[in-house]
Scaffold this motif. Structure first.
Motif, PDB file in Angstrom:
ATOM      1  N   GLU A   1     -24.253 -13.773  43.939  1.00 18.16           N
ATOM      2  CA  GLU A   1     -25.075 -12.781  43.263  1.00 18.16           C
ATOM      3  C   GLU A   1     -26.520 -12.837  43.763  1.00 18.16           C
ATOM      4  OE1 GLU A   1     -24.621 -13.600  39.145  1.00 18.16           O
ATOM      5  OE2 GLU A   1     -22.632 -12.687  39.000  1.00 18.16           O
ATOM      6  N   GLU A   2     -27.037 -14.064  43.946  1.00 20.97           N
ATOM      7  CA  GLU A   2     -28.404 -14.206  44.447  1.00 20.97           C
ATOM      8  C   GLU A   2     -28.529 -13.647  45.856  1.00 20.97           C
ATOM      9  OE1 GLU A   2     -32.415 -15.277  44.350  1.00 20.97           O
ATOM     10  OE2 GLU A   2     -30.920 -15.252  42.744  1.00 20.97           O
ATOM     11  N   LEU A   3     -27.527 -13.922  46.702  1.00 22.67           N
ATOM     12  CA  LEU A   3     -27.556 -13.399  48.061  1.00 22.67           C
ATOM     13  C   LEU A   3     -27.462 -11.884  48.049  1.00 22.67           C
ATOM     14  CD1 LEU A   3     -27.518 -13.811  51.107  1.00 22.67           C
ATOM     15  CD2 LEU A   3     -25.034 -14.146  50.970  1.00 22.67           C
ATOM     16  N   ALA A   4     -26.622 -11.327  47.161  1.00 19.04           N
ATOM     17  CA  ALA A   4     -26.505  -9.874  47.070  1.00 19.04           C
ATOM     18  C   ALA A   4     -27.829  -9.240  46.657  1.00 19.04           C
ATOM     19  CB  ALA A   4     -25.408  -9.503  46.067  1.00 19.04           C
ATOM     20  N   ARG A   5     -28.527  -9.875  45.716  1.00 17.57           N
ATOM     21  CA  ARG A   5     -29.830  -9.348  45.303  1.00 17.57           C
ATOM     22  C   ARG A   5     -30.837  -9.414  46.448  1.00 17.57           C
ATOM     23  NH1 ARG A   5     -28.623 -11.926  40.200  1.00 17.57           N
ATOM     24  NH2 ARG A   5     -29.612 -13.835  40.933  1.00 17.57           N
ATOM     25  N   ASP A   6     -30.869 -10.542  47.163  1.00 16.76           N
ATOM     26  CA  ASP A   6     -31.815 -10.678  48.270  1.00 16.76           C
ATOM     27  C   ASP A   6     -31.527  -9.661  49.379  1.00 16.76           C
ATOM     28  OD1 ASP A   6     -33.194 -12.680  47.046  1.00 16.76           O
ATOM     29  OD2 ASP A   6     -32.191 -14.310  48.088  1.00 16.76           O
ATOM     30  N   LEU A   7     -30.242  -9.487  49.698  1.00 15.87           N
ATOM     31  CA  LEU A   7     -29.891  -8.518  50.737  1.00 15.87           C
ATOM     32  C   LEU A   7     -30.281  -7.105  50.312  1.00 15.87           C
ATOM     33  CD1 LEU A   7     -26.394  -9.817  51.887  1.00 15.87           C
ATOM     34  CD2 LEU A   7     -28.484  -9.779  53.247  1.00 15.87           C
ATOM     35  N   HIS A   8     -29.961  -6.790  49.065  1.00 14.23           N
ATOM     36  CA  HIS A   8     -30.305  -5.448  48.585  1.00 14.23           C
ATOM     37  C   HIS A   8     -31.810  -5.222  48.608  1.00 14.23           C
ATOM     38  CE1 HIS A   8     -31.440  -2.512  45.473  1.00 14.23           C
ATOM     39  NE2 HIS A   8     -30.357  -1.862  45.863  1.00 14.23           N
ATOM     40  N   ASP A   9     -32.566  -6.196  48.086  1.00 15.38           N
ATOM     41  CA  ASP A   9     -34.017  -6.022  48.014  1.00 15.38           C
ATOM     42  C   ASP A   9     -34.627  -5.914  49.402  1.00 15.38           C
ATOM     43  OD1 ASP A   9     -33.643  -6.219  45.341  1.00 15.38           O
ATOM     44  OD2 ASP A   9     -34.482  -8.235  45.122  1.00 15.38           O
TER      45      ASP A   9
ATOM     46  N   PRO B   1     -44.642 -21.938  40.497  1.00 15.88           N
ATOM     47  CA  PRO B   1     -43.591 -22.623  41.269  1.00 15.88           C
ATOM     48  C   PRO B   1     -42.950 -21.687  42.284  1.00 15.88           C
ATOM     49  CG  PRO B   1     -43.342 -23.042  38.916  1.00 15.88           C
ATOM     50  CD  PRO B   1     -44.369 -21.967  39.055  1.00 15.88           C
ATOM     51  N   PRO B   2     -42.415 -22.228  43.368  1.00 14.97           N
ATOM     52  CA  PRO B   2     -41.825 -21.378  44.417  1.00 14.97           C
ATOM     53  C   PRO B   2     -40.706 -20.473  43.912  1.00 14.97           C
ATOM     54  CG  PRO B   2     -42.139 -23.614  45.221  1.00 14.97           C
ATOM     55  CD  PRO B   2     -42.457 -23.644  43.766  1.00 14.97           C
ATOM     56  N   THR B   3     -39.857 -20.983  43.024  1.00 14.07           N
ATOM     57  CA  THR B   3     -38.744 -20.151  42.543  1.00 14.07           C
ATOM     58  C   THR B   3     -39.264 -18.946  41.763  1.00 14.07           C
ATOM     59  OG1 THR B   3     -38.568 -21.610  40.615  1.00 14.07           O
ATOM     60  CG2 THR B   3     -37.093 -22.035  42.476  1.00 14.07           C
ATOM     61  N   VAL B   4     -40.280 -19.167  40.936  1.00 15.03           N
ATOM     62  CA  VAL B   4     -40.852 -18.068  40.165  1.00 15.03           C
ATOM     63  C   VAL B   4     -41.563 -17.088  41.090  1.00 15.03           C
ATOM     64  CG1 VAL B   4     -42.465 -17.469  38.312  1.00 15.03           C
ATOM     65  CG2 VAL B   4     -41.090 -19.551  38.153  1.00 15.03           C
ATOM     66  N   ALA B   5     -42.339 -17.631  42.037  1.00 14.14           N
ATOM     67  CA  ALA B   5     -43.058 -16.771  42.971  1.00 14.14           C
ATOM     68  C   ALA B   5     -42.101 -15.907  43.789  1.00 14.14           C
ATOM     69  CB  ALA B   5     -43.924 -17.627  43.899  1.00 14.14           C
ATOM     70  N   ALA B   6     -40.988 -16.493  44.232  1.00 11.54           N
ATOM     71  CA  ALA B   6     -40.005 -15.729  45.013  1.00 11.54           C
ATOM     72  C   ALA B   6     -39.408 -14.599  44.184  1.00 11.54           C
ATOM     73  CB  ALA B   6     -38.905 -16.667  45.516  1.00 11.54           C
ATOM     74  N   SER B   7     -39.126 -14.868  42.909  1.00 13.79           N
ATOM     75  CA  SER B   7     -38.569 -13.823  42.046  1.00 13.79           C
ATOM     76  C   SER B   7     -39.579 -12.698  41.828  1.00 13.79           C
ATOM     77  CB  SER B   7     -38.143 -14.423  40.701  1.00 13.79           C
ATOM     78  OG  SER B   7     -37.060 -15.320  40.868  1.00 13.79           O
ATOM     79  N   VAL B   8     -40.857 -13.045  41.616  1.00 11.60           N
ATOM     80  CA  VAL B   8     -41.896 -12.021  41.442  1.00 11.60           C
ATOM     81  C   VAL B   8     -41.991 -11.166  42.701  1.00 11.60           C
ATOM     82  CG1 VAL B   8     -44.355 -11.626  41.074  1.00 11.60           C
ATOM     83  CG2 VAL B   8     -43.175 -13.401  39.772  1.00 11.60           C
TER      84      VAL B   8
ATOM     85  N   ARG C   1     -33.067 -11.245  37.795  1.00 15.48           N
ATOM     86  CA  ARG C   1     -34.027 -12.232  38.285  1.00 15.48           C
ATOM     87  C   ARG C   1     -34.955 -12.690  37.173  1.00 15.48           C
ATOM     88  NH1 ARG C   1     -34.250 -12.782  43.740  1.00 15.48           N
ATOM     89  NH2 ARG C   1     -33.284 -11.152  45.020  1.00 15.48           N
ATOM     90  N   ALA C   2     -35.455 -11.735  36.393  1.00 17.80           N
ATOM     91  CA  ALA C   2     -36.351 -12.095  35.299  1.00 17.80           C
ATOM     92  C   ALA C   2     -35.627 -12.889  34.227  1.00 17.80           C
ATOM     93  CB  ALA C   2     -36.977 -10.831  34.710  1.00 17.80           C
ATOM     94  N   ALA C   3     -34.404 -12.480  33.890  1.00 16.77           N
ATOM     95  CA  ALA C   3     -33.661 -13.159  32.828  1.00 16.77           C
ATOM     96  C   ALA C   3     -33.327 -14.593  33.199  1.00 16.77           C
ATOM     97  CB  ALA C   3     -32.379 -12.386  32.511  1.00 16.77           C
ATOM     98  N   LEU C   4     -33.042 -14.853  34.480  1.00 14.27           N
ATOM     99  CA  LEU C   4     -32.724 -16.204  34.914  1.00 14.27           C
ATOM    100  C   LEU C   4     -33.880 -17.169  34.697  1.00 14.27           C
ATOM    101  CD1 LEU C   4     -30.760 -15.536  38.230  1.00 14.27           C
ATOM    102  CD2 LEU C   4     -29.839 -16.472  36.106  1.00 14.27           C
ATOM    103  N   LEU C   5     -35.099 -16.648  34.659  1.00 12.94           N
ATOM    104  CA  LEU C   5     -36.277 -17.483  34.459  1.00 12.94           C
ATOM    105  C   LEU C   5     -36.833 -17.351  33.049  1.00 12.94           C
ATOM    106  CD1 LEU C   5     -38.021 -16.801  37.882  1.00 12.94           C
ATOM    107  CD2 LEU C   5     -36.786 -18.853  37.204  1.00 12.94           C
ATOM    108  N   GLY C   6     -36.031 -16.800  32.153  1.00 16.19           N
ATOM    109  CA  GLY C   6     -36.450 -16.680  30.769  1.00 16.19           C
ATOM    110  C   GLY C   6     -37.417 -15.548  30.503  1.00 16.19           C
ATOM    111  N   GLY C   7     -37.535 -14.606  31.433  1.00 17.99           N
ATOM    112  CA  GLY C   7     -38.470 -13.508  31.278  1.00 17.99           C
ATOM    113  C   GLY C   7     -37.785 -12.186  31.038  1.00 17.99           C
ATOM    114  N   THR C   8     -38.557 -11.130  31.133  1.00 22.64           N
ATOM    115  CA  THR C   8     -38.042  -9.782  30.920  1.00 22.64           C
ATOM    116  C   THR C   8     -38.545  -8.874  32.028  1.00 22.64           C
ATOM    117  OG1 THR C   8     -39.940  -9.185  29.523  1.00 22.64           O
ATOM    118  CG2 THR C   8     -37.976 -10.062  28.423  1.00 22.64           C
TER     119      THR C   8
END
Length: 376
Positions: free
Chosen positions: A178-186, A279-286, A345-352
Motif C-alpha cells: 500500500e505504501e509503495l502504491a501511494r508513493d508510485l501514484h504520488d 522526524p523523517p517519516t512525518v516529513a516524508a508524509s507531508v 498517510r495522515a491517519a497512519l501518523l495519527g493525523g487528519t
C-alpha cells in the motif's frame, strides 16, 4: 463429529511447508544408532537390550521423513516398537527410545488435522498395549501420559507461533504494498500531470509562438528527467540492502514544487517553523501529501492560476495547507487513489487530512499531523 473435531479433522498441513531435510536430521540418524549401541553395552541389566538397540538403530532413518510424512513415520516406529514390546513381554527400557518423541512432535508440528488425530490415537493404543503386556505403576502411567501430552503441546505451540508469524509478515507485506502504491501514484501522477499541462500549453502556442514551444519542450524534458530520477530512486530503494537505503523526501523537498512559469499554474511555497525537528517519516508524509494536492489542483481545478502551499511547524505538530484559486466544484468529487492515499498517510501518523471548497472560492487541502508520538 462435533464442530471443533471436524475443524481439526479438516485442518491442512502446516504452512509454510517445512524443509525436506536439514543437516540436523543426518546428525540424528548417525547419533541415535551410536547412542543405542553405547547404552546397550553399558546397561547390562536391561533385558533384550541388543535386540532393542538393533530396532532403534533400524528405525532411526524415519527421522529423515518426519516432516514430509509425519504420521507414516510415527506409525512405522510405533508399530515396530509395539510389536517387539509384545513379543518380548516388556517395554523398551533403553533411554534412546525417547527419540520417538521427535516423531510425535513432528506429527503435531507439521501434519494435517487427520494426521494429528490419528497420531494421537496411535500413541494411546500403543501405550495401552504396552501397559497390558507389562502392567506399570500409576506413576509410570501418569508420567508417560504427561510426556506425550507435553510433546504434542509443544508441537502445536510451535505450529501456531509460526502461523501467527506468517500472518504478521503477510500484514507487513500488505502495508508495504500500500505504501509503495501511494508513493508510485504520488510521484508518477505529479510529474505526468505537469508534462500533460506543458504539452497542452505547447499545443496552444505552437502556431503563434515557436520560441514558447521550445521552452515548453525543455520544460517537458526536465519534468520527464525528474520523473525518471525519482522512479529509479524508488526502484533502487527496493533493490538495495537495508543499510543502503536512499533518503526519503523531507519538508525541504516541498520547495521543489514551487514554479512560476506561465505555461502552468504558479505554485508558491511557504515553510515556517523548526523544520529540522520534524522526524523523517512525518516529513516524508507531508511532502507526499503536498505533492498529491498540487497534482490534483493542476489536473482537476478549473481556471486555476495559482496554487499556494503552506507548511507550519509548531509545538502542536505540522499543519499543511494547499489552496488553489480555481473555480469551486458544486460538490466534492468521489475520493480517488490520490485523496485516499493522502488520508491514509495522515491517519497512519495519527493525523487528519480534509479537502473541499475553500471559503471565497477555489479548493483547499488541509492536513494536520500531531506532535504526539514523534520519535527522532
Amino acid at each position: 463429529m462435533t464442530s471443533p473435531v471436524r475443524a481439526l479433522w479438516d485442518a491442512p498441513a502446516a504452512v509454510p511447508a517445512p524443509p525436506r531435510r536439514v543437516w540436523r536430521d543426518w546428525v540424528l540418524v548417525v547419533a541415535i544408532p551410536l547412542l543405542a549401541v553405547v547404552e546397550a553395552s553399558v546397561r547390562t541389566d536391561v533385558p533384550w537390550r541388543w535386540l532393542w538397540a538393533v530396532v532403534l538403530a533400524a528405525l532411526a532413518p524415519t527421522l529423515l521423513w518426519r516432516r514430509s510424512r509425519p504420521f507414516t513415520m510415527l506409525g512405522i516406529a510405533f508399530a515396530v516398537g509395539t510389536t517387539v514390546g509384545l513379543a518380548t513381554a516388556g517395554d523398551p527400557q533403553l533411554y534412546t527410545t525417547a527419540y520417538f518423541l521427535i516423531l510425535l512432535y513432528a506429527v503435531f508440528r507439521w501434519g494435517s488435522g487427520r494426521a494429528m488425530i490419528a497420531g494421537g490415537a496411535l500413541v494411546v493404543i500403543g501405550m495401552l498395549l504396552t501397559f497390558v503386556a507389562s502392567p506399570p505403576d500409576v506413576a509410570d502411567i501418569i508420567g508417560g501420559v504427561a510426556v506425550a501430552v507435553t510433546t504434542s503441546t509443544l508441537g502445536l505451540a510451535a505450529r501456531w507461533r509460526r502461523r501467527a508469524r506468517t500472518r504478521e509478515l503477510e500484514q507487513v507485506r500488505l502495508l508495504e504494498r500500500e505504501e509503495l502504491a501511494r508513493d508510485l501514484h504520488d510521484t508518477v501522477a505529479h510529474h505526468v500531470s505537469a508534462i500533460a499541462i506543458q504539452a497542452q500549453a505547447g499545443s496552444a502556442v505552437a502556431a503563434t509562438d515557436p520560441s514558447a514551444t521550445v521552452q515548453v519542450l525543455h520544460a517537458i524534458e526536465a519534468e520527464a528527467t525528474r520523473t525518471l530520477r525519482e522512479m529509479r530512486a524508488m526502484v533502487g530503494v527496493l533493490r538495495a540492502p537495508d543499510d543502503a537505503l536512499a533518503p526519503t523526501p523531507g519538508l525541504a523537498g516541498i520547495r521543489a514544487l514551487e514554479r512560476m512559469d506561465a505555461a502552468a499554474p504558479a505554485v508558491a511555497v511557504r515553510l515556517g517553523g523548526d523544520l529540522e525537528s520534524v522526524p523523517p517519516t512525518v516529513a516524508a508524509s507531508v511532502f507526499r501529501i503536498a505533492q498529491e494536492a498540487v497534482t490534483n489542483a493542476r489536473r482537476h481545478a478549473r481556471d486555476v492560476t495559482r496554487i499556494d502551499v503552506g507548511v507550519d511547524v509548531d509545538t502542536d505538530g505540522v499543519r499543511l495547507e494547499v489552496r488553489d484559486d480555481g473555480a469551486g466544484a458544486a460538490s466534492a468529487p468521489s475520493p480517488g487513489y490520490g485523496i485516499t492515499g493522502m488520508r491514509e498517510r495522515a491517519a497512519l501518523l495519527g493525523g487528519t487530512c480534509d479537502s473541499g471548497p475553500a471559503p471565497g472560492g477555489g479548493w483547499i487541502v488541509a492536513a494536520t499531523l500531531p506532535r504526539a508520538g514523534w520519535t527522532a
